[in-house]
Design a protein around this motif. Structure first.
Motif, PDB file in Angstrom:
ATOM      1  N   GLU A  23       8.299  76.593  27.664  1.00 44.64           N
ATOM      2  CA  GLU A  23       7.032  75.857  27.730  1.00 44.64           C
ATOM      3  C   GLU A  23       7.041  74.680  26.762  1.00 44.64           C
ATOM      4  OE1 GLU A  23       3.256  74.706  28.853  1.00 44.64           O
ATOM      5  OE2 GLU A  23       4.622  76.142  29.816  1.00 44.64           O
ATOM      6  N   THR A  27       6.864  70.833  27.867  1.00 41.63           N
ATOM      7  CA  THR A  27       5.784  69.985  27.345  1.00 41.63           C
ATOM      8  C   THR A  27       6.351  68.726  26.704  1.00 41.63           C
ATOM      9  OG1 THR A  27       4.413  71.941  26.934  1.00 41.63           O
ATOM     10  CG2 THR A  27       3.802  69.918  25.791  1.00 41.63           C
ATOM     11  N   LEU A  30       7.757  66.345  29.483  1.00 44.61           N
ATOM     12  CA  LEU A  30       6.706  65.657  30.237  1.00 44.61           C
ATOM     13  C   LEU A  30       5.938  64.669  29.364  1.00 44.61           C
ATOM     14  CD1 LEU A  30       5.466  68.694  32.346  1.00 44.61           C
ATOM     15  CD2 LEU A  30       6.649  66.669  33.211  1.00 44.61           C
ATOM     16  N   THR A  31       5.836  64.959  28.059  1.00 38.64           N
ATOM     17  CA  THR A  31       5.186  64.024  27.146  1.00 38.64           C
ATOM     18  C   THR A  31       5.997  62.739  27.035  1.00 38.64           C
ATOM     19  OG1 THR A  31       4.166  65.813  25.869  1.00 38.64           O
ATOM     20  CG2 THR A  31       4.393  63.672  24.782  1.00 38.64           C
ATOM     21  N   ASP A  34       5.722  60.893  30.433  1.00 36.71           N
ATOM     22  CA  ASP A  34       4.414  60.287  30.689  1.00 36.71           C
ATOM     23  C   ASP A  34       4.035  59.248  29.643  1.00 36.71           C
ATOM     24  OD1 ASP A  34       2.764  60.547  32.885  1.00 36.71           O
ATOM     25  OD2 ASP A  34       1.257  61.733  31.839  1.00 36.71           O
ATOM     26  N   TYR A  37       0.895  62.860  25.659  1.00 37.59           N
ATOM     27  CA  TYR A  37       0.624  64.235  26.100  1.00 37.59           C
ATOM     28  C   TYR A  37      -0.427  64.236  27.210  1.00 37.59           C
ATOM     29  CZ  TYR A  37      -1.127  69.000  26.202  1.00 37.59           C
ATOM     30  OH  TYR A  37      -1.532  70.244  26.626  1.00 37.59           O
ATOM     31  N   THR A  38      -0.139  64.943  28.286  1.00 35.12           N
ATOM     32  CA  THR A  38      -1.080  65.090  29.394  1.00 35.12           C
ATOM     33  C   THR A  38      -1.245  66.574  29.692  1.00 35.12           C
ATOM     34  OG1 THR A  38      -0.286  63.017  30.361  1.00 35.12           O
ATOM     35  CG2 THR A  38      -1.593  64.462  31.772  1.00 35.12           C
ATOM     36  N   ALA A  40      -1.550  70.106  31.441  1.00 34.91           N
ATOM     37  CA  ALA A  40      -0.912  70.556  32.673  1.00 34.91           C
ATOM     38  C   ALA A  40      -1.890  70.547  33.841  1.00 34.91           C
ATOM     39  CB  ALA A  40      -0.339  71.962  32.481  1.00 34.91           C
ATOM     40  N   LEU A  43      -1.864  67.213  35.326  1.00 41.95           N
ATOM     41  CA  LEU A  43      -0.625  66.980  36.063  1.00 41.95           C
ATOM     42  C   LEU A  43      -0.675  67.672  37.420  1.00 41.95           C
ATOM     43  CD1 LEU A  43       1.951  67.449  33.152  1.00 41.95           C
ATOM     44  CD2 LEU A  43       1.290  65.302  34.260  1.00 41.95           C
ATOM     45  N   SER A 241       0.136  75.527  32.393  1.00 40.48           N
ATOM     46  CA  SER A 241       1.502  75.574  31.885  1.00 40.48           C
ATOM     47  C   SER A 241       2.306  74.373  32.355  1.00 40.48           C
ATOM     48  CB  SER A 241       2.186  76.866  32.355  1.00 40.48           C
ATOM     49  OG  SER A 241       3.575  76.800  32.131  1.00 40.48           O
ATOM     50  N   HIS A 242       2.910  73.660  31.405  1.00 40.53           N
ATOM     51  CA  HIS A 242       3.755  72.527  31.756  1.00 40.53           C
ATOM     52  C   HIS A 242       5.041  73.002  32.428  1.00 40.53           C
ATOM     53  CE1 HIS A 242       1.015  70.673  28.860  1.00 40.53           C
ATOM     54  NE2 HIS A 242       1.332  69.518  29.405  1.00 40.53           N
ATOM     55  N   TYR A 245       4.254  73.571  35.961  1.00 46.07           N
ATOM     56  CA  TYR A 245       4.157  72.300  36.680  1.00 46.07           C
ATOM     57  C   TYR A 245       5.537  71.781  37.059  1.00 46.07           C
ATOM     58  CZ  TYR A 245       3.755  67.308  37.484  1.00 46.07           C
ATOM     59  OH  TYR A 245       3.873  66.070  38.031  1.00 46.07           O
TER      60      TYR A 245
END
Length: 414
Positions: A23, A27, A30-31, A34, A37-38, A40, A43, A241-242, A245
């Protein structure tokens, strides 16, 4: 016994730590991807367009579960439990019932097109704002002096000839017809079927009720995989949860690859609309052929309208990436690859003005707006509250009403 219990506990701790590390890694990934931070949940929201998401919000139903087959326009909606919508009208669309004959107490406009047209007319239940109808009644007098009534003749994923077919069915029941389209139509300008299906999978699977048909070959497998992704997004813990995703995104990519695989069947849904190789393999010839077909359906609406004494107007909807400085949130959902081709389509459709047709381009309708207008790559943001307030649709309704006033000679209210 104690050793066994200790071993089980150690294994569980190890699993928890492994999931925690996954996780954290997801995270961080994806941070970086992107730029910030976004959550989940946000997303996950991006995997569906806002029209589909709004239709299934707070339910365990998919968009396709709200659909009902229609003999002429392919699909509409139903009001049957558990997944039907209680405000579906007598023709399977949203809002007031469609009349069989012209109403003497209203000036009735059929607004038809895809999901943007449906939202502009309003597909949510009262007291949600009916943007165009309220704008017309606030500021203009109708040709017969009666209050305007805007019928919602749009639906998710609709494209020509569905608006033409719907209007043909009710041409004797309305006083005017307005089309708002262009975005869905542009998918038929791709060089081939495989590219045409390169859309967010959850949008395609949720909107197209025929995607699981065996005629799609491996698309049926893609549909099953897509359903797995849909289930994962509805599990309370996983939707925050990232890592979940990223798993869903991977599943969608796998399903999409299966959707675009070839089929050995002689008759397929795609095959019914296959163009000759000399057209399909020539991008410019394909573009001009499809543009002529799009123009044909709008001209067909014009012909039926004239035969029935119905006023007309045709609008090409705006898209992110053209005519507005986008916010950072809007940039993340915009599809910039579509802009040049879509603007060519708009230019081609504006040529219909030479035939005397009232065709309008809404491409610059948001040019003065600095804040967020779009919720995704085509729909305007709307407040989730009961009135569904929307800066974008309010501005669009004002512009459409102004253009209708010029085209139809409407008088402003004092």
């Amino acid at each position: 016994m104690k050793r066994r219990i200790f071993g089980v506990i150690s294994t569980l701790i190890g699993i928890v730590l492994a999931f925690a590390l996954i996780e954290v890694a997801a995270t961080l990934w994806l941070t970086v991807e992107d730029g910030h931070y976004t959550p989940a949940s946000e997303l996950f929201d991006r995997t569906q367009n806002s029209y589909v998401r709004d239709m299934t919000r707070h339910t365990d139903c998919r968009y396709v579960d709200t659909l009902f087959p229609h003999p002429y326009v392919g699909f509409v909606h139903h009001a049957n439990p558990p997944c039907g919508k209680p405000w579906v009208n007598n023709v399977g669309l949203f809002g007031p019932d469609f009349p069989t004959e012209k109403r003497a107490d209203r000036y009735t406009i059929l607004l038809t097109g895809g999901s943007v047209a449906s939202q502009l007319a309003q597909e949510r239940a009262p007291p949600a704002e009916r943007y165009l109808e309220e704008e017309l009644n606030r500021h203009y007098v109708s040709p017969n002096g009666k209050p305007f009534l805007v019928l919602n003749g749009g639906d998710g994923a609709w494209k020509e000839p569905q608006p033409f077919i719907l209007f043909s069915l009710y041409a004797t029941s309305v006083d005017a017809v307005v089309t708002l389209d262009g975005f869905n139509e542009q998918y038929f300008f791709y060089p081939g079927t495989k590219e045409r299906l390169e859309r967010p999978l959850s949008n395609f699977l949720d909107v197209n009720p025929f995607v699981a048909d065996e005629n799609f070959g491996d698309a049926a497998i893609g549909w099953v995989i897509g359903r797995v992704a849909g289930v994962l997004t509805r599990i309370p813990l996983l939707d925050h949860s990232h890592a979940a995703y990223m798993l869903v995104r991977g599943i969608e990519a796998l399903a999409k690859s299966r959707d675009t695989a070839g089929s050995g069947k002689r008759t397929t849904l795609n095959g019914l609309f296959t163009l000759p190789p000399d057209i399909a393999n020539d991008p410019e010839k394909l573009f001009q052929t499809q543009l002529a077909l799009y123009q044909k359906y709008e001209r067909a609406i014009e012909a039926v309208a004239k035969d029935n004494g119905v006023r007309t107007a045709y609008f090409l909807q705006p898209i992110p990436g053209y005519g507005k400085a986008l916010t950072e949130d809007e940039k993340r959902t915009a599809d910039f690859d579509l802009v040049d081709r879509y603007r060519r389509i708009v230019a081609g459709m504006l040529d219909l003005r030479q035939r005397g047709m009232a065709v309008f381009d809404l491409g610059d309708v948001f040019k003065d707006e600095k804040g967020r207008i779009y919720a995704d790559r085509i729909h305007c943001w709307r407040d989730p509250g009961p009135k569904a307030e929307s800066p974008g649709y309010t501005i669009m309704a004002e512009r459409v009403a102004q253009d209708l006033a010029r085209a139809w000679g409407l008088k402003r209210r004092p």
